[in-house]
Design an enzyme around this catalytic site. Structure first.
Site, PDB file in Angstrom:
ATOM      1  N   ASP A  10      27.097 -39.683  53.495  1.00 60.14           N
ATOM      2  CA  ASP A  10      26.179 -38.565  53.733  1.00 60.14           C
ATOM      3  C   ASP A  10      26.127 -38.308  55.228  1.00 60.14           C
ATOM      4  O   ASP A  10      26.416 -39.193  56.032  1.00 60.14           O
ATOM      5  CB  ASP A  10      24.781 -38.875  53.192  1.00 60.14           C
ATOM      6  CG  ASP A  10      23.896 -37.629  53.077  1.00 60.14           C
ATOM      7  OD1 ASP A  10      24.445 -36.499  53.086  1.00 60.14           O
ATOM      8  OD2 ASP A  10      22.672 -37.789  52.987  1.00 60.14           O
ATOM      9  N   GLY A  11      25.776 -37.099  55.571  1.00 59.56           N
ATOM     10  CA  GLY A  11      25.614 -36.733  56.972  1.00 59.56           C
ATOM     11  C   GLY A  11      24.727 -35.512  57.076  1.00 59.56           C
ATOM     12  O   GLY A  11      24.572 -34.760  56.113  1.00 59.56           O
ATOM     13  N   GLU A  50      29.038 -34.919  57.962  1.00 59.04           N
ATOM     14  CA  GLU A  50      29.595 -35.236  56.641  1.00 59.04           C
ATOM     15  C   GLU A  50      31.025 -35.753  56.789  1.00 59.04           C
ATOM     16  O   GLU A  50      31.403 -36.754  56.165  1.00 59.04           O
ATOM     17  CB  GLU A  50      29.570 -34.012  55.726  1.00 59.04           C
ATOM     18  CG  GLU A  50      28.198 -33.516  55.353  1.00 59.04           C
ATOM     19  CD  GLU A  50      27.482 -34.328  54.280  1.00 59.04           C
ATOM     20  OE1 GLU A  50      28.005 -35.384  53.844  1.00 59.04           O
ATOM     21  OE2 GLU A  50      26.388 -33.912  53.878  1.00 59.04           O
ATOM     22  N   ASP A  72      27.937 -35.664  48.817  1.00 60.34           N
ATOM     23  CA  ASP A  72      27.151 -34.521  48.361  1.00 60.34           C
ATOM     24  C   ASP A  72      27.547 -33.257  49.127  1.00 60.34           C
ATOM     25  O   ASP A  72      26.902 -32.224  49.008  1.00 60.34           O
ATOM     26  CB  ASP A  72      25.649 -34.789  48.449  1.00 60.34           C
ATOM     27  CG  ASP A  72      25.150 -35.048  49.859  1.00 60.34           C
ATOM     28  OD1 ASP A  72      25.924 -34.879  50.827  1.00 60.34           O
ATOM     29  OD2 ASP A  72      23.968 -35.426  50.004  1.00 60.34           O
ATOM     30  N   HIS A 127      20.018 -35.559  47.121  1.00 55.83           N
ATOM     31  CA  HIS A 127      18.562 -35.617  46.945  1.00 55.83           C
ATOM     32  C   HIS A 127      18.178 -35.567  45.472  1.00 55.83           C
ATOM     33  O   HIS A 127      17.212 -34.916  45.087  1.00 55.83           O
ATOM     34  CB  HIS A 127      17.875 -34.498  47.730  1.00 55.83           C
ATOM     35  CG  HIS A 127      18.330 -34.418  49.145  1.00 55.83           C
ATOM     36  ND1 HIS A 127      17.949 -35.314  50.113  1.00 55.83           N
ATOM     37  CD2 HIS A 127      19.189 -33.558  49.759  1.00 55.83           C
ATOM     38  CE1 HIS A 127      18.528 -35.011  51.260  1.00 55.83           C
ATOM     39  NE2 HIS A 127      19.288 -33.953  51.074  1.00 55.83           N
ATOM     40  N   ASP A 137      21.265 -41.188  52.450  1.00 56.64           N
ATOM     41  CA  ASP A 137      20.338 -40.248  53.083  1.00 56.64           C
ATOM     42  C   ASP A 137      19.306 -41.005  53.930  1.00 56.64           C
ATOM     43  O   ASP A 137      18.996 -40.593  55.051  1.00 56.64           O
ATOM     44  CB  ASP A 137      19.654 -39.394  52.013  1.00 56.64           C
ATOM     45  CG  ASP A 137      18.794 -38.300  52.618  1.00 56.64           C
ATOM     46  OD1 ASP A 137      19.345 -37.456  53.355  1.00 56.64           O
ATOM     47  OD2 ASP A 137      17.574 -38.304  52.367  1.00 56.64           O
TER      48      ASP A 137
END
Length: 147
Positions: A10-11, A50, A72, A127, A137
């Site tokens: 994630d980023g 990301e 994501d 999320h 996250d």
């Protein structure tokens, strides 16, 4: 035989562009080992973070592996799944509309890493109810807080 590794990445940046963080959780089923890595940059974008998360995760592997990489980021996943990268390279790093491809430096690093590792790209809803994505996250926020 290559080792199998499951990676979640994630980023993000807030604001975008702004202070950014990236994170990855690497899991080796054969060794039942989990490793978490994360970092931050002072001024960047969501997309750069990301990509950085995926790069840092793949660079953390000590030998060539079979990787299931979960993200994501549709930007990241689609670049491989929909062959955007191949088209960008054929078009001398131009998009289908003729604009310059953003983040070329990171895409080129990622391409080199996918020559070392066999990577299957998986998209996960961010999320939501994916524990590993949610952990990434949390680590992105930690990275930004610690910066």
């Amino acid at each position: 035989m290559k080792s199998h590794v499951i990676i979640y990445t994630d980023g993000g940046a807030s604001p975008n562009p702004g202070l950014g963080g990236w994170a990855a959780v690497l899991y080796s089923p054969e060794h039942s080992k989990k490793r978490e890595i994360y970092g931050a940059e002072g001024h960047t974008t969501n997309n750069r973070m990301e990509l950085t998360a995926a790069i840092m995760a793949l660079e953390a592997l000590k030998r060539p592996c079979d990787v299931d990489l979960h993200t994501d980021s549709s930007y990241l996943q689609n670049a491989f799944a929909k062959r955007w990268l191949r088209n960008w390279q054929k078009n001398h790093w131009r998009t289908s509309s003729g604009g310059e491809v953003l983040n070329r430096d990171l895409w080129e690093r990622l391409i080199e890493l996918t020559k070392i590792h066999t990577v299957k790209w998986h998209w996960v809803k961010g999320h939501a109810d994916d524990d590993m994505n949610n952990r990434c996250d949390e680590l992105v926020h930690r990275a930004r807080d610690e910066y």
